[in-house]
Structures are given as C-alpha cells and as structure tokens.
Design an enzyme around this catalytic site. Structure first.
Site, PDB file in Angstrom:
ATOM      1  N   LYS A   1       0.740  -1.114  -0.240  1.00 51.09           N
ATOM      2  CA  LYS A   1       0.179   0.027   0.011  1.00 51.09           C
ATOM      3  C   LYS A   1       0.861   1.208   0.086  1.00 51.09           C
ATOM      4  O   LYS A   1       2.030   1.273   0.251  1.00 51.09           O
ATOM      5  CB  LYS A   1      -0.837   0.097   1.065  1.00 51.09           C
ATOM      6  CG  LYS A   1      -0.080   0.018   2.526  1.00 51.09           C
ATOM      7  CD  LYS A   1       0.108   1.563   3.183  1.00 51.09           C
ATOM      8  CE  LYS A   1       0.911   1.162   4.597  1.00 51.09           C
ATOM      9  NZ  LYS A   1       1.708   2.519   4.881  1.00 51.09           N
TER      10      LYS A   1
ATOM     11  N   ASP B   1      -3.040  -1.094  10.492  1.00 44.48           N
ATOM     12  CA  ASP B   1      -3.264  -1.048   8.883  1.00 44.48           C
ATOM     13  C   ASP B   1      -4.041  -2.251   8.186  1.00 44.48           C
ATOM     14  O   ASP B   1      -4.352  -2.600   7.408  1.00 44.48           O
ATOM     15  CB  ASP B   1      -1.897  -0.698   8.232  1.00 44.48           C
ATOM     16  CG  ASP B   1      -1.320   0.569   8.409  1.00 44.48           C
ATOM     17  OD1 ASP B   1      -1.945   1.378   8.778  1.00 44.48           O
ATOM     18  OD2 ASP B   1      -0.123   0.523   8.005  1.00 44.48           O
TER      19      ASP B   1
END
EC number: 2.7.1.148
Length: 283
Positions: free
Chosen positions: A10, A141
């Site tokens: 990401k 996350d």
C-alpha cells in the site's frame, strides 16, 4: 493442494497527524491505495490442526510472526463460535518482495491475506467486518487490507471510508534503511496538531506526509532519495518510511526515470489500484 494469494503493498498518498490520545496512540488522516505489486503467500491445508510457517523471518520467533498470529487468531475465533471444521490447519510460505520497515504495509498485508485466505479455505464463514475487527488487534493497517478497497482513514487508522483516487503509476524507491514506526512517532519534533479536514477538502489539496520532515532529518538516505526523485516528479514518503514514491501518469514515464536512477537506489514501478489484488483474485 497448494494455493497462492496476493499480499499487496500500500501507499499512503497523504498522511497527517491530527493529535495524540491519552494512551499514546496518534490520531491521523490518511489516504490508502494499493499497488499491483507485493508478496505472494502460498497455503497448503493440513488436517491435524497445526499451523506451520515454512519460510521463517530471521530474528522473528515463529509464534511472533504476524502470519502465524493471524492464522492462530482466526483459528481461535472460528473455533470459539463453532465455525472451525475439525482438524483445520495449514502450511504457509511466503515469497517476500516487500522490505521490512519500508512503510509499504508488508506485515499488515501478510496478516490480512492469511485471515481472508484461511477464512475461505477453511470455510469458516466469517464476515469481512469480523475479519477486519480481528485484524485491528494485529495492527492498525490490517483492516484496510482485509476490506480490500482504497480508503480514507481516520482515528488511529481504523475508521475507513472507501474512496477512488486516480490510479496513477508510481516509482517506489527504497533507501536501504529500515525505519521502525516508533522512531518517527516518538520524535518530539513530529507535527501532532495538523487541523482535521474533510476528505473532499483534502483531495483538492496538494498531498503531503507529516512524517516526512522527521524521516529526512534522521535518515540521510531518505533525504537523498527524495531529493533525487523530486527532480523528476511529485514525490513523498509513504507511511513512516523508509520507502518514498514518485507519481507519474504513465508506466513508460516511471520506467524512464527508474532507468536513470543512481546505482545505490533500489526501486520498482507499479500501478496504484483501488481494488486490492487479493480481492480481485477472489472474484
């Protein structure tokens, strides 16, 4: 039978620190987007209820690895609710391409892929909400990787709103250092009072990362890579680093710059995607 599952990277397209809670955690506003690049996790089911990671990480105990912790957490949660078939186990291996301490979410992505894949393979039937809630106990996350869509995140990163930012091409560069997250968050000079803004306002502003000034000050390698990339394109830190990225409209532009990179710079080119490669593989 062995199955393979994507565990994508990401980027934090922007990251602003808006405060610090009494428990020490920082509140933030950030924009997550996935890359069509990452690790690959292979899973082979076993029928003796055991979990084995066949590709250990040097310096990390087997039971402390996020992959193993995720598998055991799913196993316990499903078993406690009567949704784990008898004997469910797995041999897990990983083809690791994402650097540790790089700000690309590698460990969180690995944990999320294991949760999603084993829930499917073991036929536990847990919902994405349940998996995301479990994931949050492993790391802030993890939920965005579980849910699998680009998102605007608030709180400590767990309050997610799906968004669809432009899917650009990125040159992602690793400066050759690993930055533990606490090093950045404990720095007394870290900005901690950036005003909260709406997602609509933030998407219209120039993107930046509040952690970048600290990473550049404390790690000359990060400063050197960013200084070089900024000569070619808008560039910034992802997460708390150490990786930095430059954005381009086309793949060819990104690759042309990578070809000119100095020998000391390690990097790759990847496309930003709003649907996670993990979830795309399950369609």
């Amino acid at each position: 039978m062995r199955t393979q599952w994507p565990s994508p990277a990401k980027l934090n397209l922007f990251l602003y620190i808006t405060g610090q809670r009494a428990d020490g955690y920082h509140t933030l506003q950030t924009l997550f987007q996935f890359l069509d690049y990452g690790d690959t996790i292979s899973i082979e089911l076993r029928d003796d209820g055991d979990i084995r990671l066949l590709t250990p990480v040097e310096g990390v105990e087997h039971e402390d690895n996020l992959i193993v912790r995720a598998a055991r957490l799913l196993m316990k949660t499903a078993a406690d609710s009567g949704r784990l078939p008898t004997g469910s186990g797995a041999n897990i291996s990983i083809d690791k391409r994402l650097p540790m301490g790089g700000g690309l979410g590698g460990g969180s992505s690995n944990a999320a892929t294991v949760l999603v894949a084993l829930n499917h393979l073991w036929q536990c039937g847990l919902s994405m909400d349940e998996l995301a809630e479990m994931g949050l106990t492993l790391g802030a996350d993890v939920p965005v990787f579980v849910r699998g869509h680009a998102a605007f995140a608030e709180g400590v990163g767990e309050i997610l709103t799906p968004v669809d930012p432009p899917e650009k091409w990125y040159l992602v560069a690793h400066p050759g250092v690993s930055i533990p997250t606490p090093v950045i968050f404990k720095d007394p000079e870290l900005p901690r009072n950036t005003p909260k803004r709406s997602i609509e306002t933030l998407l219209k502003c120039e993107f930046s990362n509040d952690c970048e000034v600290i990473a550049r000050k404390r790690f000359r390698e990060v400063d050197a890579v960013l200084s070089w990339l900024l000569e070619y394109a808008p560039s910034r830190l992802t997460g708390t680093g150490a990786c930095v990225f430059a954005e381009f409209d086309t793949e060819s532009e990104a690759r042309q710059v990578l070809e000119q990179a100095p020998e000391w710079l390690n990097g790759f080119v990847a496309k930003g995607v709003n649907l996670s490669p993990l979830h795309r593989a399950m369609l």
